[in-house]
Design a protein around this motif. Structure first.
Motif, short mmCIF file in Angstrom:
data_model
loop_
_atom_site.label_atom_id
_atom_site.label_comp_id
_atom_site.label_asym_id
_atom_site.label_seq_id
_atom_site.Cartn_x
_atom_site.Cartn_y
_atom_site.Cartn_z
N LYS A 92 -7.80 12.53 -9.35
CA LYS A 92 -6.51 11.86 -9.16
C LYS A 92 -6.55 10.92 -7.96
O LYS A 92 -6.05 9.79 -8.03
CB LYS A 92 -5.40 12.90 -8.96
N LEU A 93 -7.14 11.38 -6.86
CA LEU A 93 -7.22 10.55 -5.66
C LEU A 93 -8.06 9.31 -5.92
O LEU A 93 -7.72 8.20 -5.47
CB LEU A 93 -7.81 11.36 -4.51
N ALA A 94 -9.14 9.46 -6.67
CA ALA A 94 -9.99 8.32 -7.00
C ALA A 94 -9.23 7.31 -7.85
O ALA A 94 -9.37 6.09 -7.66
CB ALA A 94 -11.24 8.79 -7.73
N VAL A 95 -8.42 7.79 -8.78
CA VAL A 95 -7.63 6.89 -9.62
C VAL A 95 -6.60 6.14 -8.78
O VAL A 95 -6.44 4.91 -8.92
CB VAL A 95 -6.93 7.69 -10.74
N ILE A 96 -5.93 6.84 -7.90
CA ILE A 96 -4.93 6.20 -7.04
C ILE A 96 -5.59 5.11 -6.19
O ILE A 96 -5.08 3.99 -6.07
CB ILE A 96 -4.23 7.23 -6.15
N SER A 97 -6.74 5.44 -5.61
CA SER A 97 -7.43 4.46 -4.76
C SER A 97 -7.89 3.25 -5.57
O SER A 97 -7.92 2.12 -5.07
CB SER A 97 -8.63 5.12 -4.06
N ALA A 98 -8.24 3.47 -6.85
CA ALA A 98 -8.71 2.38 -7.70
C ALA A 98 -7.58 1.43 -8.09
O ALA A 98 -7.80 0.23 -8.25
CB ALA A 98 -9.36 2.95 -8.96
N LEU A 99 -6.38 1.95 -8.23
CA LEU A 99 -5.26 1.14 -8.68
C LEU A 99 -4.55 0.39 -7.55
O LEU A 99 -3.78 -0.54 -7.82
CB LEU A 99 -4.24 2.03 -9.41
N MET A 100 -4.81 0.77 -6.32
CA MET A 100 -4.06 0.21 -5.19
C MET A 100 -4.16 -1.30 -5.08
O MET A 100 -3.18 -1.98 -4.74
CB MET A 100 -4.55 0.84 -3.88
N HIS A 101 -5.34 -1.87 -5.34
CA HIS A 101 -5.50 -3.31 -5.15
C HIS A 101 -5.29 -4.11 -6.43
O HIS A 101 -5.59 -5.30 -6.49
CB HIS A 101 -6.88 -3.62 -4.54
N GLU A 102 -4.74 -3.43 -7.45
CA GLU A 102 -4.41 -4.07 -8.73
C GLU A 102 -5.61 -4.84 -9.30
O GLU A 102 -5.57 -6.06 -9.47
CB GLU A 102 -3.20 -5.00 -8.56
N ARG A 139 0.83 -1.21 0.00
CA ARG A 139 0.00 0.00 0.00
C ARG A 139 0.86 1.25 0.00
O ARG A 139 0.64 2.18 -0.78
CB ARG A 139 -0.92 -0.01 1.23
N GLN A 140 1.83 1.29 0.88
CA GLN A 140 2.70 2.47 0.98
C GLN A 140 3.47 2.71 -0.31
O GLN A 140 3.63 3.85 -0.75
CB GLN A 140 3.65 2.30 2.16
N ALA A 141 3.94 1.61 -0.92
CA ALA A 141 4.68 1.76 -2.18
C ALA A 141 3.78 2.31 -3.28
O ALA A 141 4.19 3.19 -4.05
CB ALA A 141 5.27 0.41 -2.59
N SER A 142 2.54 1.81 -3.36
CA SER A 142 1.60 2.27 -4.39
C SER A 142 1.24 3.74 -4.17
O SER A 142 1.21 4.53 -5.12
CB SER A 142 0.33 1.42 -4.38
N VAL A 143 0.95 4.08 -2.92
CA VAL A 143 0.56 5.46 -2.61
C VAL A 143 1.70 6.42 -2.94
O VAL A 143 1.48 7.49 -3.53
CB VAL A 143 0.17 5.57 -1.12
#
Length: 234
Positions: free
Chosen positions: A140-150, A109-113
């Motif tokens: 942008k925040l929504a995109v980041i949150s969407a990509l976190m769990h691959e 999570r930390q690496a993705s964020v």
């Protein structure tokens, strides 16, 4: 990755989606094109499990939306055109909240964020409340949150609205990279030039019904996507 068969969704007497069938394979980016009110957002919400539908079948990331809704949600991400985020949270609190929901390990999570925050130049704003964010920052925040769990499949509704040119370029690179890793993307857009350059497949609907679909080259031929779309709208 996504299979829709004879999807129909009505609101009262109006058929918002009328017997829609389409397929998107792993590795493909598919543009979903149509006029306002054509049924694009309704379709995306049905795939995401937000809306029920009257008839038909939807299989996303290998699971039935009807029979295995939680498995679908674990393997997809949905980014609406106007992200409704929790304004009372800070950006990092929201990302951790989403990470907890999907069970993303802390290190990953930390690496993705860190990576995605830097790519979108949002890291410095993570400590600020979401209420202070502009529309583009929320996107942008929504995109980041969407990509976190691959996720295997990403659904997007007008993902480029509100993004500055640099962020839009970053978004396109991330979309292509996601599909190069075997994922798939199904997104609606009115920016036909972007769709033409970025997408492998295209689906065009009118009044809830499919009017044209196939590879980008098959659909547009020697014309531009804009020209094909305008001809079909007449």
């Amino acid at each position: 990755m996504l299979k829709i068969e004879h999807l129909t969704k009505t609101y009262g007497d109006k058929k918002a989606v009328d017997d829609l069938s389409l397929r998107i394979d792993p590795g493909e980016i598919c543009a979903f094109i149509g006029h306002n009110g054509a049924g694009k957002t309704t379709t995306l919400k049905c795939v995401a499990g937000i809306l029920s539908f009257d008839s038909g079948e939807i299989e996303a990331a290998g699971f039935s939306v009807k029979s295995n809704p939680l498995d679908v949600k674990r393997n997809i991400a949905y980014i609406p055109d106007n992200p409704d985020l929790y304004d009372f949270m800070s950006g990092i609190q929201y990302l951790n909240f989403v990470g907890d929901i999907f069970g993303v390990p802390d290190e990953k999570r930390q690496a993705s964020v860190r990576e995605l925050g830097d790519l979108f130049e949002l890291t410095a704003d993570f400590a600020n409340p979401i209420a202070s964010y502009s529309h583009g920052m929320k996107q942008k925040l929504a995109v980041i949150s969407a990509l976190m769990h691959e996720p295997k499949l990403i659904l997007m509704d007008e993902p480029f609205v509100g993004l500055d040119p640099k962020a839009a370029h970053t978004m396109k690179e991330l979309m292509r990279a996601h599909c190069d890793r075997g994922g798939s993307i199904f997104f609606s857009t009115h920016v036909l030039e972007v769709a033409e350059k970025l997408c492998d497949e295209v689906v065009i609907i009118k009044n809830g019904r499919l009017v044209r679909s196939g590879s980008m080259e098959e659909v547009k031929g020697d014309e531009s996507l804009e020209s094909v779309f305008l001809e079909l709208e007449d």
